[in-house]
Enzyme design. Structure first.
Site, PDB file in Angstrom:
ATOM      1  N   ARG A 112    -161.830 -17.015  -2.811  1.00 47.53           N
ATOM      2  CA  ARG A 112    -161.134 -16.555  -4.036  1.00 47.53           C
ATOM      3  C   ARG A 112    -159.700 -17.059  -4.120  1.00 47.53           C
ATOM      4  NH1 ARG A 112    -163.911 -11.300  -3.588  1.00 47.53           N
ATOM      5  NH2 ARG A 112    -165.755 -11.485  -4.899  1.00 47.53           N
ATOM      6  N   LYS A 134    -153.007 -27.273 -12.944  1.00 45.38           N
ATOM      7  CA  LYS A 134    -154.381 -27.497 -13.406  1.00 45.38           C
ATOM      8  C   LYS A 134    -155.200 -28.107 -12.267  1.00 45.38           C
ATOM      9  CE  LYS A 134    -153.791 -28.158 -18.380  1.00 45.38           C
ATOM     10  NZ  LYS A 134    -153.858 -29.128 -19.504  1.00 45.38           N
ATOM     11  N   GLU A 176    -148.700 -42.449 -18.661  1.00 43.37           N
ATOM     12  CA  GLU A 176    -148.277 -41.036 -18.707  1.00 43.37           C
ATOM     13  C   GLU A 176    -146.758 -40.942 -18.821  1.00 43.37           C
ATOM     14  OE1 GLU A 176    -150.134 -38.469 -19.117  1.00 43.37           O
ATOM     15  OE2 GLU A 176    -152.121 -38.937 -18.316  1.00 43.37           O
ATOM     16  N   LYS A 220    -142.300 -32.915 -17.873  1.00 38.07           N
ATOM     17  CA  LYS A 220    -143.492 -32.094 -17.584  1.00 38.07           C
ATOM     18  C   LYS A 220    -143.097 -30.667 -17.224  1.00 38.07           C
ATOM     19  CE  LYS A 220    -147.906 -31.371 -16.367  1.00 38.07           C
ATOM     20  NZ  LYS A 220    -149.199 -31.843 -15.985  1.00 38.07           N
ATOM     21  N   GLU A 230    -151.285 -23.072 -21.291  1.00 35.14           N
ATOM     22  CA  GLU A 230    -151.600 -23.913 -22.445  1.00 35.14           C
ATOM     23  C   GLU A 230    -152.013 -23.098 -23.669  1.00 35.14           C
ATOM     24  OE1 GLU A 230    -153.299 -27.913 -21.535  1.00 35.14           O
ATOM     25  OE2 GLU A 230    -154.690 -27.433 -23.152  1.00 35.14           O
ATOM     26  N   ARG A 234    -147.664 -26.390 -24.335  1.00 40.43           N
ATOM     27  CA  ARG A 234    -148.217 -27.291 -23.304  1.00 40.43           C
ATOM     28  C   ARG A 234    -149.202 -28.296 -23.904  1.00 40.43           C
ATOM     29  NH1 ARG A 234    -150.009 -25.959 -17.055  1.00 40.43           N
ATOM     30  NH2 ARG A 234    -150.695 -28.073 -16.576  1.00 40.43           N
ATOM     31  N   ASN A 238    -151.127 -33.189 -24.222  1.00 40.37           N
ATOM     32  CA  ASN A 238    -152.440 -33.785 -24.470  1.00 40.37           C
ATOM     33  C   ASN A 238    -152.382 -34.916 -25.494  1.00 40.37           C
ATOM     34  OD1 ASN A 238    -153.715 -32.037 -22.669  1.00 40.37           O
ATOM     35  ND2 ASN A 238    -153.865 -30.429 -24.222  1.00 40.37           N
ATOM     36  N   HIS A 241    -154.786 -37.834 -25.408  1.00 38.87           N
ATOM     37  CA  HIS A 241    -155.867 -37.467 -24.484  1.00 38.87           C
ATOM     38  C   HIS A 241    -157.167 -37.072 -25.200  1.00 38.87           C
ATOM     39  CE1 HIS A 241    -152.714 -37.620 -21.529  1.00 38.87           C
ATOM     40  NE2 HIS A 241    -153.503 -37.228 -20.553  1.00 38.87           N
ATOM     41  N   HIS A 245    -159.609 -39.250 -23.532  1.00 40.16           N
ATOM     42  CA  HIS A 245    -160.678 -38.690 -22.680  1.00 40.16           C
ATOM     43  C   HIS A 245    -162.051 -39.146 -23.164  1.00 40.16           C
ATOM     44  CE1 HIS A 245    -158.485 -35.007 -20.694  1.00 40.16           C
ATOM     45  NE2 HIS A 245    -158.231 -36.140 -20.099  1.00 40.16           N
ATOM     46  N   HIS A 257    -157.858 -43.502 -16.136  1.00 40.95           N
ATOM     47  CA  HIS A 257    -157.341 -42.454 -17.015  1.00 40.95           C
ATOM     48  C   HIS A 257    -156.110 -42.932 -17.801  1.00 40.95           C
ATOM     49  CE1 HIS A 257    -156.239 -38.520 -18.511  1.00 40.95           C
ATOM     50  NE2 HIS A 257    -155.044 -38.649 -17.964  1.00 40.95           N
TER      51      HIS A 257
HETATM   52  N1  GLY Z   1    -152.063 -33.067 -18.000  1.00 44.41           N
HETATM   53  C1  GLY Z   1    -151.754 -32.155 -19.031  1.00 44.41           C
HETATM   54  C2  GLY Z   1    -151.273 -30.842 -18.522  1.00 44.41           C
HETATM   55  O1  GLY Z   1    -151.008 -30.687 -17.350  1.00 44.41           O
HETATM   56  O2  GLY Z   1    -151.172 -29.925 -19.298  1.00 44.41           O
END
Ligand code: GLY
Length: 358
Positions: A112, A134, A176, A220, A230, A234, A238, A241, A245, A257
């Site tokens: 957990r 993330k 990025e 960031k 998010e 946040r 994206n 993306h 993606h 990527h």
């Molecule tokens: N890579 C996008 C984020 O971390 O929100």
């Protein structure tokens, strides 16, 4: 800023930091028993010395996005269970974005949740994947569809690790960095344009490497600090993306990527221009900088418009089956979409933007 805390995660950016990574891991997670996870390319270069210094086992997996899977997550988790590792374990992820996302997800779910320390060695991982908590894996339905938020105890970034990064991955990471300039820092975008080829050199000096990483990390951290889960702002991270993606997924992850993000940023800026959200000319500015750094900028004919649109619907950002897009207004400023930051767009506009990006 070379040392900052984000939602409990200490982020250290320091040339030469890899040399004393073991001490930094011990300081960040006192009393924990470390297990180091890396891919088989990065393991001999960076992970083995850290594991040796920690007196820790080193677990490896095959390099590449295909390892960011539930099967690999299960294999690593089973390995930890077989070693009877307890809650006093710290997972040390040494590598690129795949390693951080995969090992981070192992740490997020093992018993957990146990602590994770990220030691990113690729540019994408240093400036994006390792920061913000993330973690996750891909499924056949799309990228990053199964995962968890799990803030690391420490992110230890040594910009000099870029010296061992293959050229294609260095270029991909620049996408990025460009994204960070577009979404929140116009002067950083211009700095990237001014220093482009020097930043790609394999012998990149410590000052430039540190500035490259710090400029992006500042953006960031600034964005994620106000919106960990998010729910709002946040989403601007994206940018590029949604279509990116989709193309990455349709390529079977043959396109890196960052390469897919470069293509996605150009197409999504065109979408913004067509929707009269984005200042005309921005798509061309992004395309020109990406192309100057050797990144792909056009959507290949192999990826049909219908297939791309269908793939965007499977994106984790989709709502009610409709893909959402975070769009720039101008260089350094994103459209806040009335506080939603990402909006569903008319399909005819998305089609036109894709077709104009071929
Ligand atoms: N890579 C996008 C984020 O971390 O929100």
């Amino acid at each position: 800023m070379s040392n900052v805390t984000l939602h409990g995660a200490r982020i250290v950016v320091r040339a030469g930091a890899l040399a004393d990574a073991a001490a930094a891991v011990r300081d960040a997670t006192p009393g924990c028993r470390a297990i180091v996870i890396s891919d088989s390319n990065v393991a001999p270069l960076h992970a083995a010395p850290i594991a040796d210094a920690l007196g820790a086992e080193l677990l490896t997996f095959l390099p590449g996005e295909a390892s960011k899977s539930r099967a690999q997550w299960a294999a690593l988790t089973d390995d930890l269970l077989a070693r009877r590792l307890g809650r006093d374990t710290v997972v040390v992820a040494v590598g690129g974005g795949v390693c951080g996302d995969l090992a981070g997800f192992v740490a997020a779910t093992y018993l957990r949740g146990v602590p994770v320390v990220h030691v990113p060695t690729s540019l994408v991982a240093m400036i994006d994947a390792a920061i913000g908590g993330k973690t996750g894996v891909d499924t056949r339905h799309g990228k990053n569809l199964v995962g968890a938020f799990h803030q690391p105890a420490l992110v230890l970034i040594d910009p000099l690790a870029l010296h061992t990064l293959p050229a294609a991955h260095r270029r991909a990471g620049m996408a990025e960095a460009i994204k960070h300039g577009v979404i929140a820092d116009e002067s950083y975008f211009h700095w990237l344009a001014a220093h482009g080829s020097a930043l790609l050199a394999p012998t990149l000096g410590a000052d430039l490497a540190q500035r490259l990483v710090l400029g992006s990390v500042a953006v960031k951290v600034g964005v994620v600090a106000g919106d960990e889960r998010e729910g709002g702002r946040r989403k601007i991270l994206n940018f590029g993306h949604t279509i990116g993606h989709a193309i990455e997924h349709l390529s079977g992850y043959a396109i890196l990527h960052g390469e897919a993000v470069a293509i996605g940023m150009v197409a999504e800026a065109r979408l913004g221009e067509l929707a009269e959200v984005t200042l005309p000319g921005l798509a061309d500015d992004i395309r020109d900088l990406c192309a100057a750094l050797g990144l792909p900028v056009a959507i290949d004919a192999a990826f049909g418009t219908d297939a791309i649109i269908d793939a965007t619907r499977g994106d984790k950002k989709a709502r009610g089956g409709a893909a959402e897009y975070a769009l720039p207004m101008r260089l350094g400023e994103m459209n806040d979409g009335g506080g939603r930051y990402a909006l569903a767009m008319d399909e005819s506009l998305v089609r036109a933007a894709i077709d104009a990006s071929r």
